[in-house]
Design a protein around this motif. Structure first.
Motif, PDB file in Angstrom:
ATOM      1  N   THR A  59      -2.227  -2.031  14.894  1.00  7.09           N
ATOM      2  CA  THR A  59      -3.555  -1.639  14.437  1.00  7.09           C
ATOM      3  C   THR A  59      -3.396  -0.567  13.379  1.00  7.09           C
ATOM      4  O   THR A  59      -2.568   0.335  13.506  1.00  7.09           O
ATOM      5  CB  THR A  59      -4.401  -1.110  15.610  1.00  7.09           C
ATOM      6  N   ASN A  60      -4.204  -0.705  12.309  1.00  3.96           N
ATOM      7  CA  ASN A  60      -4.177   0.268  11.218  1.00  3.96           C
ATOM      8  C   ASN A  60      -5.345   1.231  11.397  1.00  3.96           C
ATOM      9  O   ASN A  60      -6.496   0.839  11.280  1.00  3.96           O
ATOM     10  CB  ASN A  60      -4.271  -0.490   9.891  1.00  3.96           C
ATOM     11  N   HIS A  61      -5.040   2.503  11.676  1.00  6.13           N
ATOM     12  CA  HIS A  61      -6.114   3.481  11.878  1.00  6.13           C
ATOM     13  C   HIS A  61      -6.423   4.251  10.596  1.00  6.13           C
ATOM     14  O   HIS A  61      -7.280   5.132  10.593  1.00  6.13           O
ATOM     15  CB  HIS A  61      -5.726   4.468  12.985  1.00  6.13           C
ATOM     16  N   GLY A  62      -5.712   3.933   9.512  1.00  3.32           N
ATOM     17  CA  GLY A  62      -5.969   4.604   8.237  1.00  3.32           C
ATOM     18  C   GLY A  62      -7.137   3.948   7.523  1.00  3.32           C
ATOM     19  O   GLY A  62      -7.831   3.109   8.098  1.00  3.32           O
ATOM     20  N   SER A  63      -7.362   4.320   6.268  1.00  3.34           N
ATOM     21  CA  SER A  63      -8.487   3.706   5.572  1.00  3.34           C
ATOM     22  C   SER A  63      -8.042   2.875   4.361  1.00  3.34           C
ATOM     23  O   SER A  63      -8.856   2.483   3.545  1.00  3.34           O
ATOM     24  CB  SER A  63      -9.514   4.767   5.154  1.00  3.34           C
ATOM     25  N   ARG A  64      -6.735   2.625   4.256  1.00  2.39           N
ATOM     26  CA  ARG A  64      -6.270   1.713   3.206  1.00  2.39           C
ATOM     27  C   ARG A  64      -5.388   0.623   3.806  1.00  2.39           C
ATOM     28  O   ARG A  64      -4.747   0.825   4.831  1.00  2.39           O
ATOM     29  CB  ARG A  64      -5.499   2.479   2.122  1.00  2.39           C
ATOM     30  N   THR A  65      -5.382  -0.524   3.114  1.00  2.43           N
ATOM     31  CA  THR A  65      -4.587  -1.659   3.590  1.00  2.43           C
ATOM     32  C   THR A  65      -3.098  -1.415   3.374  1.00  2.43           C
ATOM     33  O   THR A  65      -2.704  -0.948   2.309  1.00  2.43           O
ATOM     34  CB  THR A  65      -5.005  -2.934   2.841  1.00  2.43           C
ATOM     35  N   GLY A  66      -2.308  -1.720   4.381  1.00  7.68           N
ATOM     36  CA  GLY A  66      -0.866  -1.700   4.215  1.00  7.68           C
ATOM     37  C   GLY A  66      -0.374  -3.121   4.009  1.00  7.68           C
ATOM     38  O   GLY A  66      -0.781  -4.026   4.731  1.00  7.68           O
TER      39      GLY A  66
END
Lengths: 283, 137
Positions: B72-79
């Motif tokens: 899960t990505n909790h940041g605000s940009r796509t990895g």
């Protein structure tokens, strides 16, 4: 009694119109729906750019309804209602097709799904509105609107149609890596040649539109130079700006030098100029 | 019908109820979409991807051990190109086996699934699963 009948008929006709709009939305949005670069753009492109694209599209839809719609009156409220209905059809179509084709799946965030649908709704709504108004004309027994246009061609309308054609084609092509790749590979001289070719092809279309619209040869036919300036050059300007906007929207200019920005824009402007010129011929 | 056309409301379906419903749906969709996007513009602070890995239940498949992994990505940009590495360590902290997979994209707040295969039984070792890097799309 007659009024109730009329309203039921109006509802029925509108439902038929909606079905037609769904068909139009499908035709216009399928190529993009089945392009994975577009799904990715749906989540990674700038949110401001995507919001801007949506906000710019809506007035374009209203204008499209105004210029192409089959209403004889210029009722702006009606155009806004039509544009909203077309947008609704496009969004519903996207909401149904994304999970079905597993483009939206469990685990996707709300933001990701909204992004994909927002992108898909743009070509879909254009298709829906064209189907609502364009195909509807076939049902109208009198072709008065069309004849009215041919007698009094409106210059803003022509420019608008070119903008729309350019927008549609560039939306379809800008998501692919190929635009950037071709732009990077082209030497400046080739870019220049591509500009000349785009202009020539556009002018060929412009000329054929004039030829088609001309009922009475020799009566006030504008000269080549005037046609070239008024339609081809002005149209190409619109095409360049549209291509630039779409490429910027899709983040294609990030980390790229000015020369490459020009080269890539010229590459995208090539199909967009054909789209612009053809839109006048078709619509 | 002819009277309706003559009133100047040119469209044959100008005043139908369904038309207003469709327009209402369209307006709602437009507001939700632009509202969500603009909300993200205002609240999004361009945080880089912050990725958490959650291991699932270990099973055996044809003699190898399989561990499903949920990221899960909790940041605000796509990895993009997110590399996930799983390691088995023995009592002395030595890595005895390594497995990895790469995710094409992990959008903000979205969850993607993958899996790791080990020849050794992860139950006998200390298992760690961690994202090692990403690039922007």
């Amino acid at each position: 009694m007659a009024a109730a009948n009329g309203s039921r008929l109006a509802n029925l006709r509108f439902l038929v119109g909606l079905a037609r709009a769904a068909g139009g939305a499908l035709i216009f949005s399928l190529p993009l729906l089945m392009t994975m670069e577009l799904w990715w753009l749906g989540f990674y492109m700038g949110r401001l750019q995507l919001a801007l694209l949506t906000l710019v599209t809506f007035p374009l839809l209203v204008l499209l309804s105004h210029y192409v719609g089959f209403e004889r009156t210029f009722d702006w409220r009606e155009d806004v209602v039509d544009a909203l209905a077309a947008y609704a059809v496009a969004v519903i179509m996207a909401v149904v097709l994304h999970p079905l084709l597993v483009i939206a799946a469990p685990g996707d965030s709300f933001s990701e799904i909204i992004g994909k649908i927002a992108l898909q709704a743009v070509p879909g709504a254009i298709g829906a509105l064209l189907a609502l108004s364009q195909l509807g004309q076939a049902q109208e027994e009198d072709g008065s609107r069309r004849r009215h246009w041919q007698e009094e061609p409106s210059y803003p309308r022509e420019l608008f149609l070119m903008l729309l054609g350019a927008l549609f084609l560039s939306l379809n092509l800008a998501p692919t890596e190929e635009m950037v790749l071709i732009g990077h590979r082209m030497p400046p001289l080739y870019s220049l040649l591509l500009v000349v070719l785009s202009l020539l092809l556009m002018h060929a279309f412009v000329y054929s539109v004039e030829f088609r619209g001309q009922h009475d040869p020799g009566n006030g036919h504008p000269g080549h130079a005037r046609l070239f300036l008024h339609y081809t050059v002005a149209g190409y300007g619109i095409v360049l700006l549209t291509s630039l906007f779409i490429l910027w929207t899709f983040g294609r200019f990030e980390g790229i030098g000015m020369l490459d920005v020009v080269a890539i824009t010229v590459v995208l402007a090539f199909p967009a100029s054909i789209g612009a010129a053809a839109a006048r011929l078709i619509l | 019908m002819a009277g309706q056309r003559g009133t100047g409301h040119g469209s044959p379906w100008a005043q139908s109820a369904t038309e207003w419903i469709a327009a209402g749906v369209g307006l709602a969709a437009l507001l939700v979409i632009t509202g969500t996007l603009l909300f993200e513009v205002i609240t999004g602070n361009g945080h880089p991807p912050r990725i958490s890995a959650q291991a699932g239940e270990i099973t055996t498949q044809d003699g190898v051990f399989h561990i499903p992994v949920e990221l899960t990505n909790h940041g605000s940009r796509t990895g993009a190109g997110v590399l996930v590495v799983g390691e088995l360590r023995d009592g002395e902290g030595e890595v005895v086996e390594e497995a990895e997979f790469e995710l094409d994209f992990l959008p903000p707040r979205s969850t993607r699934r993958g899996g790791l295969y080990f020849d050794l039984d992860p139950h006998d070792f200390e298992l760690s699963i961690s994202p090692r890097g990403y690039h922007y799309p």
